[in-house]
Design an enzyme around this catalytic site. Sequence first.
Site, mmCIF file in Angstrom:
data_model
loop_
_atom_site.group_PDB
_atom_site.id
_atom_site.type_symbol
_atom_site.label_atom_id
_atom_site.label_comp_id
_atom_site.label_asym_id
_atom_site.label_seq_id
_atom_site.Cartn_x
_atom_site.Cartn_y
_atom_site.Cartn_z
ATOM 1 N N ASP A 236 16.857 45.963 27.371
ATOM 2 C CA ASP A 236 16.010 46.941 26.688
ATOM 3 C C ASP A 236 16.925 47.916 25.972
ATOM 4 O O ASP A 236 18.015 48.224 26.454
ATOM 5 C CB ASP A 236 15.120 47.689 27.687
ATOM 6 N N ASP B 265 8.934 43.364 23.901
ATOM 7 C CA ASP B 265 7.887 44.194 24.499
ATOM 8 C C ASP B 265 6.890 44.643 23.441
ATOM 9 O O ASP B 265 5.673 44.624 23.671
ATOM 10 C CB ASP B 265 8.499 45.419 25.181
#
Length: 176
Positions: free
Chosen positions: A113, A127
């Site tokens: 991330d 995401d």
Amino acid sequence: MATVALALLAADFLTKQMALTDFSGSDPTETLGGLLKFTLVFNSGGAFSFGEGNTWFFTVVKATVIVLLLVVSPRIRTRFWAVAFGLVIAGAAGNLVDRLFRAPSPGQGLVVDWIQLPHWPVFNLADCAVVCGSALVMWASTRGIRLDGTIASETPTEPDGTESGGAEQAVAGRGR
């Protein structure tokens, strides 16, 4: 559907590789006056780090979602549903690739991330794709838009579950 999925999967992979090269978890790169930060984080859980440490569970869920959408996808007859499914498949596949091929081990890999907004957990393009695709699916489903583009009739049904007359409306110029 395949074009959307492959393009987003490639973008997710490339941006994660850039994040691994250019960003740090201890020294975020700020832009837009601090509104947007690039912070490298390795996530073993799901969205919002929910279920941290249960990486195997998310590996199975993502693989299952991809298979189910691919099984249902031949029924798609509109660009809308193709884009929605492509987004969800790309997002699920992007994070599944991390889980399968990144450290510490296959099926237990940590998701990369790197995008951070104020008061929001760090996330990635995969995401974003899952969230946007899921929102499109929910929006269309609540409006009764079928995979073939028709809208479910609001006509009462017979006891056997069949519609009791009335024509279906068409979406996006698709008629009967």
